[in-house]
Design a protein around this motif. Structure first.
Motif, PDB file in Angstrom:
ATOM      1  N   THR A   5       0.889  -1.207   0.010  1.00  0.00           N
ATOM      2  CA  THR A   5       0.072  -0.047  -0.041  1.00  0.00           C
ATOM      3  C   THR A   5       0.677   1.325  -0.055  1.00  0.00           C
ATOM      4  O   THR A   5       0.481   2.220  -0.721  1.00  0.00           O
ATOM      5  CB  THR A   5      -1.034  -0.007   1.299  1.00  0.00           C
ATOM      6  OG1 THR A   5      -1.779  -1.054   1.382  1.00  0.00           O
ATOM      7  CG2 THR A   5      -1.674   1.316   1.265  1.00  0.00           C
ATOM      8  N   ASP A   6       1.870   1.144   1.070  1.00  0.00           N
ATOM      9  CA  ASP A   6       2.974   2.310   0.712  1.00  0.00           C
ATOM     10  C   ASP A   6       3.553   2.714  -0.550  1.00  0.00           C
ATOM     11  O   ASP A   6       3.892   3.848  -0.979  1.00  0.00           O
ATOM     12  CB  ASP A   6       3.826   2.149   1.874  1.00  0.00           C
ATOM     13  CG  ASP A   6       4.708   3.451   2.245  1.00  0.00           C
ATOM     14  OD1 ASP A   6       3.893   4.449   2.363  1.00  0.00           O
ATOM     15  OD2 ASP A   6       5.706   3.500   2.466  1.00  0.00           O
ATOM     16  N   LEU A   7       3.781   1.582  -1.297  1.00  0.00           N
ATOM     17  CA  LEU A   7       4.257   1.837  -2.686  1.00  0.00           C
ATOM     18  C   LEU A   7       3.431   2.476  -3.384  1.00  0.00           C
ATOM     19  O   LEU A   7       3.909   3.501  -4.489  1.00  0.00           O
ATOM     20  CB  LEU A   7       4.911   0.564  -3.130  1.00  0.00           C
ATOM     21  CG  LEU A   7       5.939  -0.061  -2.794  1.00  0.00           C
ATOM     22  CD1 LEU A   7       6.164  -1.562  -3.167  1.00  0.00           C
ATOM     23  CD2 LEU A   7       7.297   0.694  -2.677  1.00  0.00           C
ATOM     24  N   ILE A   8       2.040   2.247  -3.326  1.00  0.00           N
ATOM     25  CA  ILE A   8       1.004   2.888  -4.284  1.00  0.00           C
ATOM     26  C   ILE A   8       0.722   4.354  -3.579  1.00  0.00           C
ATOM     27  O   ILE A   8       0.625   5.464  -4.427  1.00  0.00           O
ATOM     28  CB  ILE A   8      -0.059   2.017  -4.314  1.00  0.00           C
ATOM     29  CG1 ILE A   8       0.156   0.954  -5.028  1.00  0.00           C
ATOM     30  CG2 ILE A   8      -1.220   2.749  -5.033  1.00  0.00           C
ATOM     31  CD1 ILE A   8      -0.767  -0.118  -4.898  1.00  0.00           C
ATOM     32  N   HIS A   9       0.596   4.456  -2.439  1.00  0.00           N
ATOM     33  CA  HIS A   9       0.309   5.760  -1.715  1.00  0.00           C
ATOM     34  C   HIS A   9       1.036   6.533  -0.985  1.00  0.00           C
ATOM     35  O   HIS A   9       0.797   7.114  -0.099  1.00  0.00           O
ATOM     36  CB  HIS A   9      -0.966   5.575  -0.890  1.00  0.00           C
ATOM     37  CG  HIS A   9      -2.196   4.846  -1.535  1.00  0.00           C
ATOM     38  ND1 HIS A   9      -3.220   5.505  -2.032  1.00  0.00           N
ATOM     39  CD2 HIS A   9      -2.501   3.595  -1.586  1.00  0.00           C
ATOM     40  CE1 HIS A   9      -4.134   4.980  -2.718  1.00  0.00           C
ATOM     41  NE2 HIS A   9      -4.009   3.528  -2.449  1.00  0.00           N
ATOM     42  N   HIS A  10       2.583   6.418  -1.190  1.00  0.00           N
ATOM     43  CA  HIS A  10       3.531   7.286  -0.510  1.00  0.00           C
ATOM     44  C   HIS A  10       3.199   8.538  -0.776  1.00  0.00           C
ATOM     45  O   HIS A  10       2.983   8.902  -1.964  1.00  0.00           O
ATOM     46  CB  HIS A  10       4.834   6.759  -1.284  1.00  0.00           C
ATOM     47  CG  HIS A  10       5.952   7.268  -0.482  1.00  0.00           C
ATOM     48  ND1 HIS A  10       6.567   8.443  -0.221  1.00  0.00           N
ATOM     49  CD2 HIS A  10       6.903   6.507   0.393  1.00  0.00           C
ATOM     50  CE1 HIS A  10       7.531   8.457   0.525  1.00  0.00           C
ATOM     51  NE2 HIS A  10       7.764   7.214   0.775  1.00  0.00           N
ATOM     52  N   PRO A  11       3.426   9.113   0.280  1.00  0.00           N
ATOM     53  CA  PRO A  11       2.945  10.795   0.400  1.00  0.00           C
ATOM     54  C   PRO A  11       4.137  11.594  -0.244  1.00  0.00           C
ATOM     55  O   PRO A  11       3.711  12.797  -0.440  1.00  0.00           O
ATOM     56  CB  PRO A  11       2.852  11.044   1.961  1.00  0.00           C
ATOM     57  CG  PRO A  11       4.019   9.999   2.627  1.00  0.00           C
ATOM     58  CD  PRO A  11       3.776   8.691   1.759  1.00  0.00           C
ATOM     59  N   TYR A  12       5.206  11.359  -0.543  1.00  0.00           N
ATOM     60  CA  TYR A  12       6.065  12.236  -1.324  1.00  0.00           C
ATOM     61  C   TYR A  12       5.973  12.848  -2.407  1.00  0.00           C
ATOM     62  O   TYR A  12       5.199  11.869  -3.415  1.00  0.00           O
ATOM     63  CB  TYR A  12       7.546  11.682  -1.230  1.00  0.00           C
ATOM     64  CG  TYR A  12       8.621  12.306  -1.863  1.00  0.00           C
ATOM     65  CD1 TYR A  12       9.173  13.340  -1.202  1.00  0.00           C
ATOM     66  CD2 TYR A  12       8.921  12.275  -3.289  1.00  0.00           C
ATOM     67  CE1 TYR A  12      10.279  14.324  -1.710  1.00  0.00           C
ATOM     68  CE2 TYR A  12       9.706  13.276  -3.841  1.00  0.00           C
ATOM     69  CZ  TYR A  12      10.338  14.021  -3.104  1.00  0.00           C
ATOM     70  OH  TYR A  12      11.356  15.041  -3.896  1.00  0.00           O
ATOM     71  N   ALA A  13       5.893  14.002  -2.702  1.00  0.00           N
ATOM     72  CA  ALA A  13       5.799  14.687  -3.754  1.00  0.00           C
ATOM     73  C   ALA A  13       6.984  15.743  -4.042  1.00  0.00           C
ATOM     74  O   ALA A  13       7.555  16.459  -3.447  1.00  0.00           O
ATOM     75  CB  ALA A  13       4.600  15.387  -3.869  1.00  0.00           C
ATOM     76  N   PRO A  14       7.355  15.472  -5.357  1.00  0.00           N
ATOM     77  CA  PRO A  14       8.581  16.065  -5.587  1.00  0.00           C
ATOM     78  C   PRO A  14       8.403  17.827  -5.725  1.00  0.00           C
ATOM     79  O   PRO A  14       7.134  18.331  -5.766  1.00  0.00           O
ATOM     80  CB  PRO A  14       9.050  15.764  -7.091  1.00  0.00           C
ATOM     81  CG  PRO A  14       7.819  15.553  -7.629  1.00  0.00           C
ATOM     82  CD  PRO A  14       7.098  14.689  -6.467  1.00  0.00           C
ATOM     83  N   PRO A  15       9.255  18.640  -5.388  1.00  0.00           N
ATOM     84  CA  PRO A  15       9.091  20.112  -5.600  1.00  0.00           C
ATOM     85  C   PRO A  15       8.470  20.514  -6.861  1.00  0.00           C
ATOM     86  O   PRO A  15       8.768  20.012  -7.888  1.00  0.00           O
ATOM     87  CB  PRO A  15      10.520  20.862  -5.269  1.00  0.00           C
ATOM     88  CG  PRO A  15      11.234  19.734  -4.731  1.00  0.00           C
ATOM     89  CD  PRO A  15      10.713  18.201  -5.369  1.00  0.00           C
ATOM     90  N   ALA A  16       7.755  21.449  -6.869  1.00  0.00           N
ATOM     91  CA  ALA A  16       6.921  21.953  -7.954  1.00  0.00           C
ATOM     92  C   ALA A  16       7.812  22.548  -9.119  1.00  0.00           C
ATOM     93  O   ALA A  16       7.596  22.608 -10.211  1.00  0.00           O
ATOM     94  CB  ALA A  16       5.844  22.758  -7.816  1.00  0.00           C
ATOM     95  N   ALA A  17       8.728  23.571  -8.655  1.00  0.00           N
ATOM     96  CA  ALA A  17       9.665  24.194  -9.674  1.00  0.00           C
ATOM     97  C   ALA A  17      10.603  23.410 -10.256  1.00  0.00           C
ATOM     98  O   ALA A  17      11.651  22.999  -9.556  1.00  0.00           O
ATOM     99  CB  ALA A  17      10.258  25.234  -8.754  1.00  0.00           C
ATOM    100  N   PHE A  18      10.535  23.027 -11.742  1.00  0.00           N
ATOM    101  CA  PHE A  18      11.586  22.377 -12.044  1.00  0.00           C
ATOM    102  C   PHE A  18      11.495  22.792 -13.410  1.00  0.00           C
ATOM    103  O   PHE A  18      10.400  22.687 -14.144  1.00  0.00           O
ATOM    104  CB  PHE A  18      11.308  20.745 -12.027  1.00  0.00           C
ATOM    105  CG  PHE A  18      12.297  19.983 -12.812  1.00  0.00           C
ATOM    106  CD1 PHE A  18      13.777  19.631 -12.240  1.00  0.00           C
ATOM    107  CD2 PHE A  18      12.179  19.414 -14.277  1.00  0.00           C
ATOM    108  CE1 PHE A  18      14.587  18.981 -12.960  1.00  0.00           C
ATOM    109  CE2 PHE A  18      13.073  18.746 -14.850  1.00  0.00           C
ATOM    110  CZ  PHE A  18      14.213  18.598 -14.185  1.00  0.00           C
TER     111      PHE A  18
END
Length: 404
Positions: A5-18
């Motif tokens: 479940t953690d692999l699918i719903h992991h909370p990390y999101a990369p920074p928006a500015a790229f």
């Protein structure tokens, strides 16, 4: 949460500015909504939000906007091929009892579609002489809903009086659609064909992105571009109902190639002109067809439309030319010539790095043999990015083997 479940719903999101030279590749069928209200209210028709992968992602939206910049349009649809673009237009605008007019020198599958599914659905079609605007005007009738244009013509490369033909369509209130694959948005602007005093242009431009926008001979894709919002919506609704879509990886490939299209187009153009001029001096060829050649059908129309910058540089043209082999050489000898070529490979399409050649039986492709074309077997060359002197040597050695 457990590991799967953690692999699918992991909370990390990369920074928006790229930021990078190439846009990101978004692969999605499912698009996630933050809440039910957003799911119910988000609009897909105007690019104000994302609803489902088939209706667009950041990747496809970017390509659509860049193609609009290339061709001078305001709205763009991406489809799986150039032929799909033609079909999208026909199925959006035509119903049983309607008529479509197609130039006699048009891309063959456009005629095949008209003779197949459109005919079965009660939609009629007629061909018109692409070099005679009066013939087009005479054939537009009360049931005509769509006129196809092509510049230059498929295989035989005649260049029509595109300005006059769009003037006729506008005066008669008929939608005009141009197969703009040859011009690629670079030879001329299909939406700005007239003057300030008399603005003229096509209503729809379709483009086989398979050719110059891709540039690698490895992508199938097409586009449908307009400037009229209501017309675009009509096309887009049919696009949605047919489930037409393109892959993210193919979109990425076209996006990566697009910045170099002008450089590649110019290189293809220069090499094709060199080879076409060389072929004019060979007595095995009864006629050489290339819009930039002074004696090629429609040259004056090409010069007027594609050299509108005041003559500071030659007008642009695609990397295609055709020859009509003198009738003293039969089809068997023509086939032997094509087989003897080493760098020009036998294959359909064009716009890629490799030069291609195809012999055609022109008599089976036209309603009648045009008076402006010599008799004989036609060969179309698509000039790639090889050294032009190597390609010329290849033509010369094949002629010694088969057309001497």
């Amino acid at each position: 949460m457990s590991m799967p479940t953690d692999l699918i719903h992991h909370p990390y999101a990369p920074p928006a500015a790229f930021a990078a030279p190439q846009p990101g590749v978004f692969k999605a069928s499912t698009v996630i909504f933050p809440n039910v209200a957003a799911m119910r209210n988000r609009e897909w028709k105007d690019k104000s939000g994302y609803t489902y992968g088939l209706h667009g992602t950041p990747t496809t939206f970017i390509l659509e906007e860049r193609l609009c910049a290339l061709e001078g349009g305001l709205q763009c649809l991406l489809v799986p091929s150039g032929l799909a673009a033609i079909a999208n237009v026909a199925l959006s605008l035509l119903v049983s009892g309607d008529e479509v007019l197609i130039p006699d020198n048009a891309y063959g599958p456009n005629k095949t579609l008209a003779n197949g599914e459109l005919k079965d659905w009660g939609i009629t079609h007629r061909t018109y002489d692409p070099m005679d605007p009066a013939d087009l005007a005479a054939k537009i009738g009360p049931r005509t809903r769509l006129v196809w244009l092509e510049a230059a013509g498929s295989v035989t490369l005649e260049f029509p009086d595109l300005v006059e033909m769009t003037r006729i369509c506008r005066a008669k209130g008929v939608i005009s659609a141009l197969d703009n694959t040859w011009g690629a948005g670079l030879a001329f602007n299909a939406f700005d064909l007239g003057t300030v005093a008399e603005p003229l242009g096509v209503d729809i431009s379709v483009h086989a992105l398979t050719k110059y926008p891709s540039g690698g001979g490895d992508v199938l894709m097409g586009s449908v571009i307009t400037r009229d919002a209501a017309l675009h919506l009509k096309l887009k609704l049919t696009h949605m109902r047919l489930g037409l879509g393109v892959s993210a990886n193919d979109t990425e490939t076209v996006l990566r190639s697009l910045p170099s299209i002008a450089l590649r187009y110019r290189a293809h153009d220069a090499a094709a002109r060199t080879l076409a001029s060389w072929c004019q001096g060979r007595d095995a060829f009864a006629q050489v067809l290339h819009p930039a050649l002074a004696d090629s059908p429609g040259h004056a129309h090409w010069a007027a439309l594609c050299n509108r910058d005041g003559g500071t540089e030659p007008g642009r043209a695609a990397g295609l030319f055709s020859v009509i082999v003198d009738p003293r050489f039969d089809a068997t000898r023509v086939d032997a010539f094509c087989d003897a070529l080493r760098l020009f490979k036998l294959g359909y399409s064009w716009g890629g790095p490799m030069s291609l050649v195809v012999p055609y039986e022109l008599g089976s492709m036209r309603s009648r043999w045009p008076a402006h074309l010599a008799h004989g077997t036609l060969i179309r060359f698509s000039v790639g990015l090889e050294a032009v002197h190597d390609l010329q040597a290849d033509l010369a050695q094949a002629m010694v083997q088969a057309l001497a």
